[in-house]
Design a protein around this motif. Structure first.
Motif, short mmCIF file in Angstrom:
data_model
loop_
_atom_site.label_atom_id
_atom_site.label_comp_id
_atom_site.label_asym_id
_atom_site.label_seq_id
_atom_site.Cartn_x
_atom_site.Cartn_y
_atom_site.Cartn_z
N CYS A 105 102.76 -0.24 70.25
CA CYS A 105 103.08 -1.54 69.65
C CYS A 105 101.80 -2.35 69.47
N PRO A 106 101.46 -2.75 68.23
CA PRO A 106 100.18 -3.43 67.99
C PRO A 106 100.21 -4.93 68.30
N THR A 107 101.39 -5.51 68.50
CA THR A 107 101.48 -6.97 68.66
C THR A 107 101.92 -7.42 70.04
N GLY A 108 102.26 -6.48 70.91
CA GLY A 108 102.76 -6.88 72.23
C GLY A 108 104.22 -7.25 72.23
N ALA A 109 104.94 -6.89 71.14
CA ALA A 109 106.37 -7.18 71.08
C ALA A 109 107.13 -6.35 72.12
N ARG A 110 106.61 -5.16 72.42
CA ARG A 110 107.19 -4.31 73.46
C ARG A 110 106.23 -4.29 74.64
N LYS A 111 106.74 -4.67 75.78
CA LYS A 111 105.87 -4.84 76.94
C LYS A 111 106.46 -4.16 78.16
N ARG A 112 105.63 -3.39 78.84
CA ARG A 112 106.07 -2.79 80.11
C ARG A 112 106.05 -3.85 81.18
N ILE A 113 107.17 -3.96 81.90
CA ILE A 113 107.28 -4.90 83.01
C ILE A 113 107.52 -4.11 84.28
#
Length: 310
Positions: A105-113
């Protein structure tokens, strides 16, 4: 610094989702706050819904999505999809938490938490600020989620901090098994414990569990720990009323030896994370200034010290 037990022979690991350095609202002085992942409660006003799941997970911030489709192209289970408006969504039942979508993901819309870490991993970060703890009277605060839900990990972290002379505090919902965790209290320099509602049925409705275990733990902790501070999240529609606060004060005076009460006025800063976690919450509001003044007056009338950092 409180006395500590010898650390277990075999170091353990645990799940966290953040280590926040330079915290100033999680106890005295400059602190590093270690956020544990996983919580047995589901408080409808929670500011950290990403803390509920004990395992690492994917959060989707749709507002950041540009619809490039890279997540859907790499996802092998079909969990990452492009929905209406060409915005990314997740089928959480299909997601295996491989985090490949987060990596592309290039925008950080998907983030590992969330991440699995060792005690040493945490301490390597914590020790960077040791000089600031000493100069400010600060230290390390274990928060969450629910730190006591990972008792062995919490016990080892508190033990190592004690050995290094680092002040320790915990922020807890109070919902834990005393027999499994009671000894950890002796390793801590300060305990912040929540008291969300005095009516167990109301507590069940808004938090997902009753309050009997929590009240018992408030009493048990305060009887053996001189720095027990009860925190009350104040929500106008839930617990910010004279009857509930009076009942709480009566309980505290009759059954505990708490050092103080801290009132935490409701805020909605976690709203974006609910959508990202695929959750929702009701619309709550904070009590107004006049109501807050009344509640503070009630607490003072019972002779209970009031801490108000905010």
């Amino acid at each position: 610094m409180r006395s500590s037990k010898e650390p277990p022979m075999t170091p353990c690991s645990g799940n966290i989702f953040q280590i926040q350095r330079w915290s100033i609202h999680d106890g005295e002085g400059v602190r590093s706050t270690v956020f544990f992942k996983g919580c047995p409660l589901r408080c409808q006003w929670c500011a950290n819904p990403e803390s509920w799941n004990p395992n690492p997970e994917v959060l989707v911030f749709a507002a950041k999505c540009t619809g490039c489709g890279r997540c859907a192209a790499i996802c092998k289970t079909g969990a990452a999809i492009l929905a209406k408006g060409n915005r990314s969504e997740s089928d959480r039942e299909k997601c295996t938490a491989c985090f490949a979508c987060c990596e592309v993901c290039p925008t950080g819309a998907r983030k590992r938490i969330g991440m699995t870490v060792t005690v040493d991993d945490v301490m390597q970060i914590v020790k960077r600020d040791a000089i600031f703890y000493r100069e400010s009277g600060g230290g390390v605060t274990f928060s969450g989620g629910e730190p006591f839900a990972q008792p062995q990990f919490l016990r080892q972290l508190a033990t190592v901090c004690n050995q290094l002379g680092i002040d320790t505090a915990v922020e807890t919902s109070g919902y834990f098994d005393w027999d499994l965790c009671g000894d950890i209290v002796d390793l801590l320099d300060c305990v912040f414990i929540d008291c969300k509602h005095m009516d167990s049925a109301e507590h069940q409705q808004f938090c997902g569990v009753g309050n009997e275990r929590i009240l018992a733990n408030i009493a048990a902790i305060s009887q053996r720990h001189p720095r027990t501070i009860v925190r009350v999240p104040l929500i106008a529609e839930v617990n910010a009323n004279e009857h509930n606060i009076s009942r709480m004060c009566e309980f505290l005076v009759q059954n505990t030896r708490v050092a103080a009460v801290e009132l935490l006025v409701y805020h909605d800063l976690g709203e974006a994370k609910y959508n990202a976690a695929g959750a929702s919450r009701p619309n709550f509001t904070a009590p107004d200034a006049a109501k807050l003044a009344k509640l503070k007056k009630i607490i003072a009338g019972y002779g209970i010290p009031l801490v108000d950092y905010k």
